[in-house]
Enzyme design. Structure first.
Site: not given
Length: 1749
Positions: A165, A300, A340, A920, A1085
């Site tokens: 901040c 602040h 803020h 493939h 496969d």
């Protein structure tokens, strides 16, 4: 300063009013922010309901004006909104500061920006399927300041600051330090926060930091946390002394800043009051400030129960101590108003404090009900501002402090004070509140001008009603940026301004408003002043200007000279308005022009070139610096006196007929002549009164228009010859002319307008009697690229003629501007002219006329916001709705059909969800492997037996599909339809049945007996290579596997086979598989693949068509490693039985009678390799119907005998000019020869030895480059050809030296097709003129057997196929043997290492890697850091050696001629077995356009190719090695943009392969590669891929490349192999390259239609010419640009804006070319968008091309 925060507070003034009213801008988060998270995970809805949804939000965070900054919507949506916000507020801050972005461009200006939110980054980067390249910088913290620096071209520090901040106040501190330390003169600082996601809010909720109400209540007793806020703030900092000097508005002065850390506290997020005190004291110490003099502290104050009291106690200790009760230090916080802002909080507090000290008012605290009781307010010396309060008068100087702290412990502090800068209105002489001034507006796009005008008008009627108009004008002219679209409004009063601005806002121009786009960067904006002659006079001219001090001061000294000469006052004549006598008019013309010039100078306008017309040449010479104004006055006066002798005797008429025609008609006459060449279609005739009247009457009878010139003197005619001697005598000693010093001066008195004759008495005598050549002078200025003309005259006299001349030249972008006009206000007219110059982009020094004080508070740029937000994917779809790719099935959502035993599984199939990990492809289309379909059936039914599995139609993945698996009592099938077909179509006819079977849940068949593996191996006897199956499948066209299985042991013959298979070779035996372990697909496969190889004696591309029976004999998971036992079936010729066994030989699954079908269209044994590997064939070329009109030839060659031999064969009807080199042409220009009928022919010299080849090749290529640069840069209408002889075969040194011209020519033809005719390679020394004329559009032409031929790619010739009886025993010639050594140049590059890997895989055991850089000694390898760039290379070498190879690295620069000896010595030292194979893969890539190339860069690229190739050729002569492989590129074959040098080098390698083949070297082969995906210098990137696509080809993987190598190895007697695949084209799409004509595949017309802007459903007929064609092209091209930029409509594209300014980057440029080519059916050269940078330019180019076609 600038800001944008919640509550519609879009600037500091709006914010201040909001503060005074104690407004709270909190509210609910916009729904769209968290919506993606609701879709991403169903659990999120509940969590988000529990997350604080209130805060301080911008209403339209997604809005952004990307077009203003030249950022395309496509790029903008990939940018964090924080970057967008920061860009806009930075621009606003600079406008507020009165500092133009242009003034900062290239400066050391710093940018420091607070940022610590990565919400947007998370949002877009976690949407993995849609991640794009721009998102990296688009979402990085550094992207915020870097984006500002980039777009403003700032070159000082540019740093993101993340101190939580405290970030933005720390950024202020860094900015101050950068200025103090001298790093930067200006610093732009600020911070930003955007709340795009709920993550951090959730964190803060958990930490208890955020208020559930989402609002801040600083200092209140009931604080519960803070409300998160978003927005941005920007502050411009500058050294105080510099700001005072520059006349800046100084809002406040920073006295001190400090930053620190609070150390180890109770927790990292806990505040530390001591640290806060310390940092405040440090800031005060820097500024030498007594804390008691600080009247206000902006705290602040985040509204946390711990933080607020801690901070107040720290502030009290510093600023409250020793205060009198009646003089407390006030405190407050902005957070309850705007929230803020976290990373932006400090900057917003800073802005509030600046406003307070500037205005002397303290804003009240919002959301304050009861002061916190944790503070003893009566004794801390502090007071919270609760009502609007004037700053205490006791303070001599108003000072304030700002606090900002980060939750990680950063503490920061700043102290500021007010600054009073006394301003005085210091207008330039002659200016007053009622004098006209000019208001300037601008915008990057035309549509912004009315918006800016409306904003300024509204401001002048309200907040700016009391502002001084001159100050407003000064602000707009000097303190604002001037964009490409401009308006200049000449006004005399505020009411006048409001009315004119209103007209502009409503789309109607005021008479004194000029509006235009500046000329493009390729157009010269320098101004030619034209001083016209006699005839511009009018009553009252000059009266108004005499009130102007500048005008008066310029003409008053001349008035004295004239009066002394002839007793006449020009000033008095101007005041009287009576001056019809010709001698008076001549003098006043001069006086006016000198005065007007001075006024123009005072307005900051100066000429860069000057033309004088008739008497106007005198003022022109003065302004150019050839004469003094006093000399000009003497000259004009004395000559005017002489004119009295001929007054009343002559006349002049303007004739609407060309000068040459009238001159021919009047030839021989003395009483009547052509006096002025006004324009291509008009002239002025002068002569005696009678002759002029008679001729005027004659012209009238012939219907030729004439106009009488107001004069009684026949200027520029023989009637004035009698005045020549008197004039010369009168001027003797009065003139001292010099060479013009201020501007280029064109003459209208000389035949050569660029003549440099001194302006002496002789010149002025000629000026008096000679014709005026205005047309020639204007044409010369046009030829010198001038396009802006300003007529300096009392009334426009020659503007019409100049307009005619320019239009006759076919020039569109120009302007002709008058200064004054009859009966129009002179001051306004001159300002109007200056404004017109400004709107066209001419240089106007506005400071010279508007240098006084400027006005603050003018409206900022009015943004044209558009929503710009990345659409986030829906997130993962539940596995209950789609198939799990790791299970290798297509089983998605399961749906039972009520009342039946039918079960349906539905899913979606596309490239993102293919159920197998590899690739493939079948003929380029990805399909689901048969094993995946069988696995799907097994898992869908739970069957152990499948009967009659029929694989009808492959399941393709080329487009998204809806897939259904339907399982019934005994049947199961797979069906699909394309998703686009599904839309609005409920007809079952669109469903395709792919595979069917019958199933059984249990098998009645016994488990087959165990296979005795060892006995089977012994019975078969023949051990095949482990790679046998993969190689066989690759050979027949199966280039990749769907699953990663590997054969590790293989025995076989044509009757039976047994192979050990690892289904996951990269996974350790005890490791987890990368897929569902229950999947049968990987091992099945392997079974279908290996099962097809038993037919290797009849190699064809086949796929399973039917399986009689599939048995699964176990409920356990299939084995990772097992054996496949394959038998030829006895019931059919093309069927096999395949048993799947575990490692012990137990049968776990079996295919019984798997029948294969041959794929239709498979061309012989090469299969789909034929679509990848090609040869260059040379079929006869097709001649054009109409020949090129070549009638003149310029033959350029340094080889005199060769040049003359060719010339001797050319017909005498063709004009031939012989030149030695390009310099002869460039120096002499030979302009008479350089016409459309001319061809420049470059003929390179003969070369006698191989040693001369490298240097000769450099010379030849550079000479050709010089020629093409000369022709293109001078826009010459000629074509360049190259003629060589017998280069194609590469047999001689000459052929090798000429070969680089082939590749270079192809790239030149691609980049500059209009200027390059082609390279013609002849077989005999006969000049190929017929070929040049008739073979058009070809880059390379070979004449063989008397026939002109052009290159086409075709399949490798089958008759060259090596016939092998035993493929396992005979080693192909281009592959390695274990007993040899193999050498690779460029060996340490990515490509070289891949080649080494390939050779080792193929059996090489000794490899030498040659590289310029070498490697460190081996003893240091183990100490190498993993981060070292050499680490991957060393790892690769060690891996190769672990596989049994020995690798030697030889540091050697192969591009040096001495490399041959060095290589020979090194080989002797290594003492290895003989080198049997060489791979030359070394190279340097330096992409530059042809026009940008330099000799050094070209030589650097050629050296490794040419010298390197010749070095290897010397060390390893033909027939001394098995193979000699040269790595070339297909780039030169298709004319790859920017690769002129690379293409030249590679075409040499092609020739070298031919050279060696001609000497019996069967293993010499050049591979012309396409780009290798992610490897080497040609590695495919977004740009490369786009460029490849534009050429109609694709890249290849390394596996495909080496498959191509193996394929080429099977052919003998070929010297090259072109490796690329052609992309399919639309039915009528232009061919990207002629070379692809025979291999390209076109889609059918219906299949290629799409909905993109480039092809609409209804093909429009393109108009053939005229305005209709240009309108069509404008719309079509803007549509293509809009599509590329992701703009919603073509109307969003500005036709006059540079494409680069619109956001078109290099990748988009290639995509745009493709779209243009598809839409307009015209082949588009790569450099088109660079040479034609706007849509308007492109329209002109396409209009010419489309018109021709």
């Amino acid at each position: 300063m600038a800001c944008r925060v919640a509550g519609n507070n879009n600037n500091p003034e709006q914010l201040w009013q909001s503060l005074l009213q104690k407004k709270d801008a909190s509210g609910e988060i916009p729904e769209m922010r968290w919506e993606p998270y609701l879709r991403r995970d169903s659990r999120n809805a509940k969590i988000l309901k529990e997350t604080t949804s209130r805060g301080y939000f911008l209403d339209r965070l997604e809005d952004f004006d990307g077009q203003f900054f030249g950022i395309s919507p496509k790029e903008a949506e990939q940018m964090d909104p924080q970057q967008r916000l920061s860009l806009e507020v930075t621009w606003e801050a600079l406008e507020n500061a009165g500092i133009t972005a242009r003034s900062l461009s290239g400066s050391d200006t710093a940018v420091f920006w607070g940022v610590n939110s990565d919400d947007y980054s998370k949002l877009v980067l976690e949407d993995l399927p849609n991640v794009e390249a721009w998102m990296g910088i688009g979402t990085a913290y550094c992207g915020v300041p870097n984006r500002i620096s980039y777009h403003l071209n700032l070159m000082g520090p540019s740093t993101a600051v993340d101190a939580a901040c405290a970030s933005s106040l720390v950024a202020v501190h860094h900015g101050v330090q950068a200025i103090i330390l001298g790093e930067s003169k200006v610093a732009i600082v600020g911070g930003v926060n955007a709340l795009c996601g709920p993550g951090l809010t959730r964190v803060l909720d958990k930490a208890g930091a955020v208020s559930s109400e989402g609002r801040c209540c600083s200092f209140d007793n009931d604080v519960k946390g803070y409300g998160r806020g978003e927005g941005a703030a920007a502050i411009v900092l500058k050294n105080l002394s510099a700001a005072i000097k520059d006349g800046d508005h100084i809002m406040a002065v920073i006295k001190g800043t400090a930053v620190a850390q609070d150390g180890k506290t109770n927790g990292i997020m806990a505040p530390n009051a001591k640290a806060q005190q310390l940092v405040a004291h440090n800031a005060l110490k820097v500024g030498n400030i007594d804390p008691l003099t600080v009247g206000y502290v902006e705290a602040h104050a985040t509204s946390t129960p711990l933080g607020d009291p801690t901070e107040v106690s720290a502030i009290a200790a510093v600023y409250g101590a020793d205060r009198e009760p009646e003089a407390p230090c006030f405190i407050g916080s902005i957070k309850p108003n705007i929230g803020h802002l976290e990373a932006g909080a400090g900057a917003m507090g800073f802005i509030k404090a600046v406003m307070a000290v500037q205005k002397g008012v303290l804003a009240p605290q919002a959301n304050l009900t009861t002061l916190t009781k944790k503070i003893d307010w009566d004794n801390v010396g502090l007071k919270v501002v609760q009502q609007e309060t004037k700053w205490p008068a006791t303070d001599d100087v108003r000072r304030a402090a700002i606090c900002s702290y980060g939750y990680g412990g950063t503490v920061s502090h700043a102290v500021i004070e007010q600054f009073n800068f006394p301003e005085t209105l210091d207008l330039k002489p002659g200016a007053s509140a009622t004098n006209p001034t000019v208001l300037l507006l601008s915008g990057p796009q035309e549509k912004r001008l009315p918006i800016q005008a409306r904003a300024l008008r509204n401001w002048l009627q309200a907040d700016g009603s009391q502002q001084d108009l001159q100050r407003v004008a000064a602000t707009l002219a000097v303190r604002r940026d001037h964009h490409d679209y401009r308006a200049a409004i000449v006004v005399e009063s505020k009411e006048d301004a409001i009315q004119a601005l209103g007209h502009l806002a409503d789309g109607a121009n005021d008479a004194w408003t000029s509006q235009s786009r500046v000329f493009g960067s390729g157009i010269n904006r320098d101004v030619v002043w034209v001083f016209s002659g006699h005839g511009a006079q009018w009553a009252d001219m000059g009266k108004e200007l005499l009130q102007n001090p500048i005008f008066y001061q310029a003409v008053q000294p001349l008035d004295e000279i004239v009066e002394a000469e002839i007793g006449l006052s020009p000033i008095a004549l101007l005041r009287s308005g009576e001056f019809e006598a010709s001698d008076h008019v001549q003098i006043l013309t001069y006086i006016m022009q000198i005065g007007i010039s001075a006024v123009l100078h005072s307005h900051g306008v100066y000429p860069q070139a000057i033309i004088g017309h008739s008497v106007g040449e005198i003022a022109a010479s003065v302004v150019a610096g050839a004469l003094t104004a006093e000399e000009g006055a003497v000259l004009i006066t004395r000559r005017s006196v002489l004119y009295r002798q001929v007054m009343g005797q002559g006349g002049m008429i303007l004739v609407n007929k060309p000068y040459a025609e009238v001159a021919q008609e009047l030839a021989g006459r003395e009483d009547l002549v052509v006096a002025i060449d006004s324009s291509p279609s008009s002239c002025v005739v002068a002569g005696s009164t009678e002759a002029v009247a008679e001729k005027a009457a004659e012209f009238k009878e012939r219907s030729i228009k004439t106009f009488t010139v107001r004069t009684d003197i026949a200027f520029h005619s023989p009637m004035l010859n009698q005045l020549v001697d008197p004039l010369m005598q009168s001027l003797e000693g009065s003139l001292a002319p010099t060479t013009p010093t201020r501007a280029k001066l064109y003459s209208t008195s000389l035949r050569d307008p660029r003549g440099s004759d001194l302006r002496d008495a002789t010149y002025w005598a000629n000026n008096m009697v000679n014709p005026v050549h205005l047309t020639s002078a204007v044409q010369a200025a046009l030829d010198d690229s001038y396009r802006v003309f300003l007529e300096v005259s009392s009334h426009p006299l020659v503007s019409h003629s100049i307009n005619e001349t320019i239009m006759d030249a076919g020039i569109e972008d120009y302007c002709m501007i008058p200064t004054l006009a009859r009966k129009k206000p002179s001051e306004k007219s001159i300002l109007h002219a200056v404004g017109q110059l400004h709107t066209r982009g001419a240089n106007v020094d506005w400071k010279s006329q508007l240098s006084g004080p400027w006005a603050g508070g003018l409206p900022n740029t009015s943004w044209m916001h558009k929503p710009t937000w990345r659409q986030i994917g829906a997130g993962p779809v539940s596995t209950s709705q789609t198939h799990d790719v790791e299970k290798h099935t297509l089983l998605g959502q399961r749906i039972g059909v009520a009342g039946t035993d039918t079960v349906v599984y539905t899913t979606r199939l596309d490239n993102e969800s293919k159920p197998f990990p590899g690739s493939h492809p079948l003929h380029g289309t990805e399909i689901v492997p048969a094993a995946g379909l069988v696995n799907t059936f097994v898992k869908a039914t739970g069957a152990t037996v499948l009967n009659n599995v029929v694989l009808r139609v492959p399941v393709a993945i080329n487009a998204p599909r809806s897939v259904q698996i339907v399982a019934q009592r005994e049947d199961v099938k797979i069906m699909s339809r394309l998703i686009q077909e599904n839309e609005g179509n409920n007809d079952d006819s669109s469903w395709v049945t792919h595979t069917t079977a019958r199933w059984e849940s249990s098998s009645s068949s016994p488990v087959p007996a165990q296979i005795d593996v060892e006995a089977t191996k012994a019975r078969i006897g023949t051990r095949l290579r482990d790679e046998f199956s993969i190689d066989y499948l690759d050979k027949v066209g199966v280039s990749a596997m769907g699953f990663p299985w590997a054969v590790t042991e293989h025995y076989g013959n044509t009757k039976e086979m047994i192979a050990r298979v690892d289904a996951a070779p990269s996974v350790a035996a005890d490791a987890e598989l990368p897929w569902d372990a229950s999947s049968w697909a990987p091992i099945l496969d392997a079974a279908t693949s290996v099962g097809s190889t038993i037919f290797f004696n009849e190699p064809r591309l086949r796929m399973p068509a039917q399986i009689e029976r599939v048995d699964i004999f176990t409920r356990a998971n299939p084995p990772k490693v097992g054996w496949l036992y394959v038998q030829e079936a006895s019931d059919t010729a093309l069927a096999s039985h395949v048993s799947v066994c575990d490692e012990a030989g137990n049968v776990v699954a079996k295919f019984t009678s798997m029948r294969f079908s041959e794929i239709e269209g498979t061309p012989g044994v090469s299969g789909s390799m034929e679509s990848l590997v090609h040869q260059m064939a040379w079929p006869p070329a097709v001649p054009a119907e109409e020949p090129l009109p070549i009638n003149k030839l310029l033959l350029i060659s340094q080889d005199v005998p060769l040049r003359e031999a060719y010339a001797a064969t050319i017909s005498s009807s063709t004009q031939v000019t012989l030149l030695a080199n390009a310099n002869d042409l460039i120096i002499n220009r030979a302009e008479s020869l350089l016409t459309k009928e001319t061809a420049i022919v470059y003929i390179p010299s003969q070369v006698s030895s191989l040693q001369d080849v490298p240097k000769s090749a450099e010379t030849f290529t550079w000479q050709l480059l010089e020629l093409i640069k000369f022709v293109v840069n001078n826009a010459l209408p000629v074509k360049i050809f190259v003629v060589t002889s017998n280069t194609g075969e590469g047999e001689t040194p000459t052929a090798l030296a000429h070969a680089p011209l082939v590749g270079l020519s192809r790239v030149i033809a691609s980049e500059h097709p209009d200027q390059f005719g082609g390279l013609i390679d002849t077989e005999v020394l006969t000049f190929p003129l017929t070929t040049m004329r008739y073979i058009q559009g070809a880059d390379i032409i070979r004449i063989r057997d008397g026939v002109a031929r052009t290159m086409r790619l075709r399949s490798l010739p089958r008759h060259r196929l090596i016939q092998q009886q035993d493929q396992q025993q005979q080693q192909p010639q281009l592959l390695p043997r274990p007993d040899g050594t193999y050498l690779i140049t460029g060996g340490l590059g990515a490509l070289g290492l891949e080649v080494a890997d390939f050779l080792v895989t193929q059996g090489a055991r000794r490899v030498i890697l040659i590289s310029r850089r070498g490697l460190p000694p081996r003893r240091l390898w183990s100490k190498m850091e993993p981060s070292s760039p050499l680490a991957p290379t060393i790892t690769k070498i060690l891996d190769l050696e672990a596989r049994g190879a020995t690798i030697h690295v030889l540091p050697l620069d192969i591009s040096q001629l001495t490399a041959a000896d060095a290589l020979t010595t090194a080989l002797d030292t290594l003492s290895l077995p003989p080198v049997r194979g060489v791979v030359h893969a070394a190279g340097v890539l330096d992409n530059e356009l042809v026009l940008d190339t330099t000799p050094d860069a070209f030589a650097r690229v050629l050296a490794p190719k040419i010298t390197g190739g010749l070095v290897l050729n010397e060390v390893f002569p033909p027939q001394s090695v098995d193979f000699f492989i040269l790595f070339s590129s297909c780039g030169q074959l298709v004319g790859f943009t920017g690769q002129s040098s690379y293409g030249a080098g590679n075409s040499f390698l092609d020739a070298l392969a031919s050279h060696r083949q001609a000497r019996g070297d069967r293993g010499a082969r050049a591979f012309q590669w396409t780009a290798w995906r992610a490897l080497g210098m040609g590695a495919s990137t977004d740009f490369i891929n786009a460029e490849l696509a534009s050429k109609g080809i694709t890249d290849v993987t390394a596996d495909e490349a080496f498959a191509a190598w193996r394929h080429a190895a099977r052919y003998e007697g070929i010297d090259h192999a072109v490796v690329l695949r052609a992309l399919p084209l639309d039915a009528d799409e232009p061919l990207p390259s002629p070379a692809l004509a025979d291999i390209i595949v076109r889609r059918s017309a219906s299949a290629s239609a799409d909905s993109s802007p480039s092809s609409s459903p209804e093909k429009q007929t393109i108009p053939t010419s005229g305005p209709e064609l240009k309108a069509y092209l404008d719309k079509a091209i803007r549509g293509c640009v809009a599509a590329v930029l992701h703009l919603p409509a073509a109307d969003e594209v500005d036709s006059k804006a540079a494409l680069a300014d619109l956001g078109v980057d290099s990748v988009m440029t290639v995509t745009l070319r493709q779209k243009l080519q598809q839409a307009l059916r015209v082949k588009v050269p790569p450099t088109l968008t660079w040479s034609h940078p706007t849509v308007g330019h492109l329209v002109g180019w396409f209009a010419e091309k489309v018109g021709k076609e």
